[in-house]
Design a protein around this motif. Structure first.
Motif, PDB file in Angstrom:
ATOM      1  N   TRP A 116      19.123 -17.127 -80.659  1.00  0.00           N
ATOM      2  CA  TRP A 116      19.259 -18.069 -79.543  1.00  0.00           C
ATOM      3  C   TRP A 116      19.073 -17.342 -78.210  1.00  0.00           C
ATOM      4  O   TRP A 116      18.398 -17.838 -77.307  1.00  0.00           O
ATOM      5  CB  TRP A 116      20.633 -18.744 -79.600  1.00  0.00           C
ATOM      6  N   LEU A 117      19.654 -16.155 -78.089  1.00  0.00           N
ATOM      7  CA  LEU A 117      19.490 -15.375 -76.857  1.00  0.00           C
ATOM      8  C   LEU A 117      18.029 -15.001 -76.620  1.00  0.00           C
ATOM      9  O   LEU A 117      17.544 -15.036 -75.485  1.00  0.00           O
ATOM     10  CB  LEU A 117      20.337 -14.098 -76.915  1.00  0.00           C
ATOM     11  N   GLN A 118      17.332 -14.656 -77.688  1.00  0.00           N
ATOM     12  CA  GLN A 118      15.929 -14.255 -77.545  1.00  0.00           C
ATOM     13  C   GLN A 118      15.013 -15.446 -77.274  1.00  0.00           C
ATOM     14  O   GLN A 118      14.049 -15.331 -76.526  1.00  0.00           O
ATOM     15  CB  GLN A 118      15.456 -13.514 -78.789  1.00  0.00           C
ATOM     16  N   LEU A 119      15.319 -16.575 -77.877  1.00  0.00           N
ATOM     17  CA  LEU A 119      14.452 -17.746 -77.729  1.00  0.00           C
ATOM     18  C   LEU A 119      14.716 -18.483 -76.420  1.00  0.00           C
ATOM     19  O   LEU A 119      13.807 -18.761 -75.654  1.00  0.00           O
ATOM     20  CB  LEU A 119      14.647 -18.688 -78.919  1.00  0.00           C
ATOM     21  N   ARG A 120      15.950 -18.804 -76.143  1.00  0.00           N
ATOM     22  CA  ARG A 120      16.298 -19.621 -74.984  1.00  0.00           C
ATOM     23  C   ARG A 120      16.371 -18.811 -73.706  1.00  0.00           C
ATOM     24  O   ARG A 120      16.170 -19.325 -72.626  1.00  0.00           O
ATOM     25  CB  ARG A 120      17.625 -20.334 -75.240  1.00  0.00           C
TER      26      ARG A 120
END
Length: 151
Positions: free
Chosen positions: A77-81
Motif C-alpha cells: 500500500w505504501l509503495q502503490l498509493r
C-alpha cells in the motif's frame, strides 16, 4: 465550477479555503503513511517471536503467516498509493498558499506594487492549486502499471 467560485466572498476566503483543503489532505496522508509504516514494522518484527515462542501450530505457523501477509499488504500500500509523497505535496501547497496570504496581508513584494492585490492573490492561489493537481496526477498509478487480473 462557476457556482463554486461564487461561494467565496473574496480572494482571501478562497485562499483560506484552499489552504484548509491542502492541510486536511496533508494530515490525512501523514496519518496513513505513518500508520502503514509502523504497522509494517511491528508486524514484521513480531513474526519471529511467534515462530520461536509459539507452542502449537496456531501460534508458531498460522499467526506468523497472517502477520506476514498483513505486513506485505501495508508495504505494498505504501509503495502503490505513496501517501508519504502525497503528504509532502499537499503540505508544500499549503505552505505556498500561506506564504501568498502573508504577502497579501502585509502588502509585501509584488502585492505592494500592483493595483489589484486581491486579484493577484486569487491568481497565485489558483496557480498553486493547479500545480499541486498536476503533481498529484503524476503520483497516481497508471492503469497499465498495475498488474492485470486477466491473463
Amino acid at each position: 465550477m462557476e457556482s463554486t467560485l461564487k461561494a467565496f466572498e473574496n480572494p482571501k476566503s478562497f485562499a483560506y479555503h484552499k489552504k484548509i483543503h491542502f492541510l486536511t489532505k496533508a494530515n490525512r496522508n501523514k496519518r496513513e503513511a505513518l500508520f502503514c509504516l509502523w504497522a509494517s514494522i511491528v508486524l514484521s518484527l513480531s513474526v519471529p517471536l511467534f515462530i520461536t515462542l509459539g507452542t502449537n501450530e496456531m501460534w508458531s505457523k498460522i499467526i506468523p503467516s497472517i502477520l506476514t501477509v498483513l505486513s506485505a499488504i501495508m508495504s505494498s500500500w505504501l509503495q502503490l498509493r505513496k501517501p508519504q509523497k502525497l503528504w509532502s505535496m499537499y503540505r508544500d501547497g499549503q505552505r505556498l498558499i500561506e506564504n501568498e496570504m502573508v504577502k497579501h496581508e502585509f502588502s509585501i513584494g509584488e502585492y505592494n506594487a500592483v493595483t489589484n492585490p486581491d486579484g493577484l492573490l486569487a491568481e497565485r492561489v489558483a496557480a498553486i492549486s493547479l500545480d499541486v493537481h498536476k503533481e498529484w496526477t503524476s503520483v497516481v498509478p497508471a492503469p497499465e502499471s498495475l498488474p492485470s487480473l486477466e491473463k
